[in-house]
Design a protein around this motif. Sequence first.
Motif, PDB file in Angstrom:
ATOM      1  N   GLY A  92      12.162  -5.524 -14.874  1.00  0.00           N
ATOM      2  CA  GLY A  92      11.716  -6.303 -13.720  1.00  0.00           C
ATOM      3  C   GLY A  92      12.435  -7.638 -13.572  1.00  0.00           C
ATOM      4  O   GLY A  92      13.241  -8.017 -14.429  1.00  0.00           O
ATOM      5  N   THR A  93      12.105  -8.299 -12.466  1.00  0.00           N
ATOM      6  CA  THR A  93      12.764  -9.567 -12.137  1.00  0.00           C
ATOM      7  C   THR A  93      11.697 -10.634 -11.877  1.00  0.00           C
ATOM      8  O   THR A  93      10.648 -10.343 -11.299  1.00  0.00           O
ATOM      9  N   THR A  94      12.012 -11.836 -12.342  1.00  0.00           N
ATOM     10  CA  THR A  94      11.107 -12.961 -12.074  1.00  0.00           C
ATOM     11  C   THR A  94      11.874 -14.029 -11.296  1.00  0.00           C
ATOM     12  O   THR A  94      12.931 -14.481 -11.740  1.00  0.00           O
ATOM     13  N   VAL A  95      11.328 -14.367 -10.125  1.00  0.00           N
ATOM     14  CA  VAL A  95      11.949 -15.444  -9.337  1.00  0.00           C
ATOM     15  C   VAL A  95      11.034 -16.652  -9.432  1.00  0.00           C
ATOM     16  O   VAL A  95       9.831 -16.548  -9.184  1.00  0.00           O
ATOM     17  N   LYS A 154       6.830 -12.231  -9.945  1.00  0.00           N
ATOM     18  CA  LYS A 154       7.361 -11.338 -10.984  1.00  0.00           C
ATOM     19  C   LYS A 154       7.113  -9.893 -10.561  1.00  0.00           C
ATOM     20  O   LYS A 154       5.991  -9.542 -10.210  1.00  0.00           O
ATOM     21  N   ASP A 155       8.183  -9.075 -10.554  1.00  0.00           N
ATOM     22  CA  ASP A 155       7.973  -7.671 -10.175  1.00  0.00           C
ATOM     23  C   ASP A 155       8.317  -6.755 -11.348  1.00  0.00           C
ATOM     24  O   ASP A 155       8.907  -7.192 -12.345  1.00  0.00           O
ATOM     25  N   SER A 156       7.955  -5.493 -11.181  1.00  0.00           N
ATOM     26  CA  SER A 156       8.233  -4.527 -12.251  1.00  0.00           C
ATOM     27  C   SER A 156       9.322  -3.555 -11.784  1.00  0.00           C
ATOM     28  O   SER A 156       9.265  -2.364 -12.032  1.00  0.00           O
ATOM     29  N   GLY A 157      10.291  -4.128 -11.046  1.00  0.00           N
ATOM     30  CA  GLY A 157      11.352  -3.313 -10.443  1.00  0.00           C
ATOM     31  C   GLY A 157      12.440  -2.920 -11.428  1.00  0.00           C
ATOM     32  O   GLY A 157      12.279  -3.043 -12.648  1.00  0.00           O
ATOM     33  N   ARG A 158      13.586  -2.487 -10.848  1.00  0.00           N
ATOM     34  CA  ARG A 158      14.648  -1.966 -11.709  1.00  0.00           C
ATOM     35  C   ARG A 158      15.497  -3.077 -12.349  1.00  0.00           C
ATOM     36  O   ARG A 158      16.291  -2.804 -13.231  1.00  0.00           O
ATOM     37  N   GLY A 159      15.362  -4.330 -11.874  1.00  0.00           N
ATOM     38  CA  GLY A 159      16.059  -5.454 -12.503  1.00  0.00           C
ATOM     39  C   GLY A 159      17.526  -5.559 -12.106  1.00  0.00           C
ATOM     40  O   GLY A 159      18.081  -4.672 -11.450  1.00  0.00           O
ATOM     41  N   ILE A 160      18.121  -6.638 -12.525  1.00  0.00           N
ATOM     42  CA  ILE A 160      19.537  -6.894 -12.207  1.00  0.00           C
ATOM     43  C   ILE A 160      20.271  -7.120 -13.528  1.00  0.00           C
ATOM     44  O   ILE A 160      19.712  -7.730 -14.453  1.00  0.00           O
ATOM     45  N   GLU A 170       0.830  -1.204   0.000  1.00  0.00           N
ATOM     46  CA  GLU A 170       0.000   0.000   0.000  1.00  0.00           C
ATOM     47  C   GLU A 170       0.867   1.257   0.000  1.00  0.00           C
ATOM     48  O   GLU A 170       0.628   2.197  -0.752  1.00  0.00           O
ATOM     49  N   SER A 171       1.913   1.236   0.846  1.00  0.00           N
ATOM     50  CA  SER A 171       2.754   2.423   0.971  1.00  0.00           C
ATOM     51  C   SER A 171       3.456   2.754  -0.343  1.00  0.00           C
ATOM     52  O   SER A 171       3.735   3.909  -0.628  1.00  0.00           O
ATOM     53  N   LYS A 172       3.778   1.702  -1.145  1.00  0.00           N
ATOM     54  CA  LYS A 172       4.461   1.967  -2.426  1.00  0.00           C
ATOM     55  C   LYS A 172       3.493   1.930  -3.606  1.00  0.00           C
ATOM     56  O   LYS A 172       3.916   1.952  -4.763  1.00  0.00           O
ATOM     57  N   LYS A 173       2.204   1.807  -3.260  1.00  0.00           N
ATOM     58  CA  LYS A 173       1.142   1.758  -4.280  1.00  0.00           C
ATOM     59  C   LYS A 173       1.399   0.637  -5.300  1.00  0.00           C
ATOM     60  O   LYS A 173       1.263   0.821  -6.514  1.00  0.00           O
ATOM     61  N   ILE A 174       1.821  -0.492  -4.787  1.00  0.00           N
ATOM     62  CA  ILE A 174       2.136  -1.616  -5.686  1.00  0.00           C
ATOM     63  C   ILE A 174       0.871  -2.435  -5.909  1.00  0.00           C
ATOM     64  O   ILE A 174       0.160  -2.781  -4.961  1.00  0.00           O
ATOM     65  N   GLU A 175       0.643  -2.726  -7.179  1.00  0.00           N
ATOM     66  CA  GLU A 175      -0.553  -3.505  -7.526  1.00  0.00           C
ATOM     67  C   GLU A 175      -0.206  -4.999  -7.494  1.00  0.00           C
ATOM     68  O   GLU A 175       0.763  -5.450  -8.111  1.00  0.00           O
ATOM     69  N   ILE A 176      -0.993  -5.754  -6.770  1.00  0.00           N
ATOM     70  CA  ILE A 176      -0.734  -7.193  -6.637  1.00  0.00           C
ATOM     71  C   ILE A 176      -1.721  -7.963  -7.490  1.00  0.00           C
ATOM     72  O   ILE A 176      -2.925  -7.705  -7.432  1.00  0.00           O
ATOM     73  N   SER A 177      -1.162  -8.905  -8.283  1.00  0.00           N
ATOM     74  CA  SER A 177      -2.087  -9.796  -9.003  1.00  0.00           C
ATOM     75  C   SER A 177      -1.669 -11.235  -8.694  1.00  0.00           C
ATOM     76  O   SER A 177      -0.473 -11.552  -8.690  1.00  0.00           O
ATOM     77  N   THR A 178      -2.641 -12.068  -8.401  1.00  0.00           N
ATOM     78  CA  THR A 178      -2.312 -13.454  -8.033  1.00  0.00           C
ATOM     79  C   THR A 178      -3.080 -14.433  -8.901  1.00  0.00           C
ATOM     80  O   THR A 178      -4.203 -14.163  -9.336  1.00  0.00           O
ATOM     81  N   GLY A 191       4.071   2.608  -7.560  1.00  0.00           N
ATOM     82  CA  GLY A 191       3.003   2.323  -8.507  1.00  0.00           C
ATOM     83  C   GLY A 191       3.309   1.151  -9.408  1.00  0.00           C
ATOM     84  O   GLY A 191       2.674   0.971 -10.453  1.00  0.00           O
ATOM     85  N   GLY A 192       4.296   0.356  -9.009  1.00  0.00           N
ATOM     86  CA  GLY A 192       4.683  -0.817  -9.796  1.00  0.00           C
ATOM     87  C   GLY A 192       3.722  -1.974  -9.570  1.00  0.00           C
ATOM     88  O   GLY A 192       2.645  -1.796  -8.986  1.00  0.00           O
ATOM     89  N   SER A 193       4.162  -3.159 -10.019  1.00  0.00           N
ATOM     90  CA  SER A 193       3.267  -4.311  -9.852  1.00  0.00           C
ATOM     91  C   SER A 193       4.052  -5.557  -9.449  1.00  0.00           C
ATOM     92  O   SER A 193       5.251  -5.661  -9.727  1.00  0.00           O
ATOM     93  N   ILE A 194       3.351  -6.463  -8.792  1.00  0.00           N
ATOM     94  CA  ILE A 194       3.935  -7.771  -8.459  1.00  0.00           C
ATOM     95  C   ILE A 194       2.896  -8.823  -8.818  1.00  0.00           C
ATOM     96  O   ILE A 194       1.730  -8.708  -8.416  1.00  0.00           O
ATOM     97  N   ALA A 195       3.349  -9.806  -9.603  1.00  0.00           N
ATOM     98  CA  ALA A 195       2.424 -10.876  -9.991  1.00  0.00           C
ATOM     99  C   ALA A 195       2.914 -12.182  -9.386  1.00  0.00           C
ATOM    100  O   ALA A 195       4.095 -12.531  -9.503  1.00  0.00           O
ATOM    101  N   ILE A 196       1.997 -12.866  -8.708  1.00  0.00           N
ATOM    102  CA  ILE A 196       2.378 -14.142  -8.079  1.00  0.00           C
ATOM    103  C   ILE A 196       1.550 -15.247  -8.707  1.00  0.00           C
ATOM    104  O   ILE A 196       0.322 -15.157  -8.787  1.00  0.00           O
ATOM    105  N   HIS A 197       2.292 -16.254  -9.154  1.00  0.00           N
ATOM    106  CA  HIS A 197       1.626 -17.367  -9.839  1.00  0.00           C
ATOM    107  C   HIS A 197       2.035 -18.669  -9.151  1.00  0.00           C
ATOM    108  O   HIS A 197       3.214 -18.949  -8.978  1.00  0.00           O
ATOM    109  N   LEU A 198       1.054 -19.444  -8.745  1.00  0.00           N
ATOM    110  CA  LEU A 198       1.347 -20.745  -8.110  1.00  0.00           C
ATOM    111  C   LEU A 198       0.736 -21.837  -8.962  1.00  0.00           C
ATOM    112  O   LEU A 198      -0.471 -21.824  -9.243  1.00  0.00           O
ATOM    113  N   SER A 199       1.589 -22.736  -9.419  1.00  0.00           N
ATOM    114  CA  SER A 199       1.059 -23.890 -10.169  1.00  0.00           C
ATOM    115  C   SER A 199       1.531 -25.165  -9.469  1.00  0.00           C
ATOM    116  O   SER A 199       2.167 -25.102  -8.410  1.00  0.00           O
TER     117      SER A 199
END
Lengths: 395, 112
Positions: free
Chosen positions: A388-391, A333-339, A277-285, A318-326
């Motif tokens: 972004g980075t995907t772990v 997966k985030d929309s950060g600055r990447g490595i 909430e503080s970073k206004k990050i949108e979560i999708s699962t 205002g970035g995003s984080i997507a979490i996928h569980l299979s």
Amino acid sequence: MLALKSWDINLRSREKKTLRSFLLLYAFLALLILAFVAFMYYGLERDLMLQNQREALSNLTNEQIARLKSLHVNFEKEKIYPRDERFNSAIYDSSLKQIFSTLSTKKVNLYEDIYLKNDHIYFIKELESYYLGARYIILEVDAPPSWNTKVYRKLLLYGAIIFGTLVIIGYFLLNLLLRPMKDTIALLDRFIKDTTHELNTPVNTILSNIEMIELERLDESLLKKIKRIAIASKTISNLYDDLTYLVLSHQIFSQDVQVELSELIQERLEYFSLLFESKKIEISTSLVEGIYLNIDRKKMAKLLDNILSNAIKYNKIGGSIAIHLSEHCIEIKDSGRGIEKSKIHQVFERYMRFDRSVGGFGIGLSIVANIAKEYALHVKIDSVLEEGTTVRISW
Amino acid sequence: MVKKALLFTLFSTACLCAQTGIYEKNCIPCHEDMAVKIDKFFYRYLLKYSSEMEVKNAMTKYLKNPKTENSILVDGLINRFGVKKKTTLNDAQLQEALDTYWDQYKIFDKLK
């Protein structure tokens, strides 16, 4: 922070590694010395055995010389070289040219007086009168059966006893040398444990009290402040958990249970909700329910927390984080600055940090790697700079 | 007829030459008449000098300068037969004679 960083939390495993390396080197040197001593001992035993055979061989040689003498006198009448079933023999002239031989080998060393080769004893004698032109006579007999088996058995037994004793002495010696270092480590260990313990109580008090506040009754300004306090407290709490894991990881026994992963992920997302909430990050699962892993719940939570914490920390406002569980993997997966691609293989190294604009010790992914290793989970990181980075954790 | 006579002459000459090697011509005749045969001298040399080279060197030395001191014979035989005369053969002839002598009595390849 600097003090913490300069203190090597992993000294215990390093100590073990040093101990192992020292013992290996020590054992190698001990074996080398033992092999040399064994070689010398074998030589002495062989010489002793040859000395015991010397008299008997000398008598046999004299018998053969007497036969050669007789043959020399009657050479025109008979030309049959004297043979004996007890030994083989050969005669050589003064230019070391073979006159006749019944030996099993063609290569003989005329410069020795007695020697052992291929389980045969060779006895060499120089004649006073050169019957048939023979200056040297060589006798070949079989070595006493199994004389070397006894020697080898003795060598193995005493070698093993001495080697074992040397290794035990080496172990105690190393412990003695390491004692001052161990004492220092223990002191630091106690210090960090006490500090983290003292940190835990106030943080928990703050967090539990915030949870008890009826947020609906607060005005907006106060609510904002309380939320900030909650976020800060959770950050400290996370740090406390990481430090505890690092300091006590060697003492923590895993309590593996069947963990329902979608439920655990939801719980951890809830835990980080204020931070999102503080970073206004949108979560999708996209979580498939009913997927279980046999794992220590706290460790799995720690693994997820560290990945989520990084996804938040290095994400943009205002970035995003997507979490996928299979069935066989979790993907965050985030929309950060990447490595940078060239640095991805270093991310699991302790204290490795690529972005110092945000706080941290660089221990999060190291903990992830440790837990993943313990449960044979495969962690794969894909990253694109500024995208972004995907772990991906698979099993 | 002339041809046959010529062949017979050639064959006879060849046979005569074969028996007139330096060793056969210069050594055998004297030793034949001695009580101690020539082979016994060989075995005495062998007993004392062992190898081919040393045997031949000792024989050469004696034949070129025969003395009581460098004779292979025991004192009794020396007193009885005396020391032989110095050889009239040159070095090459002497070497050839000794080679023949060595080949005839050497031990190598004769033992079974």
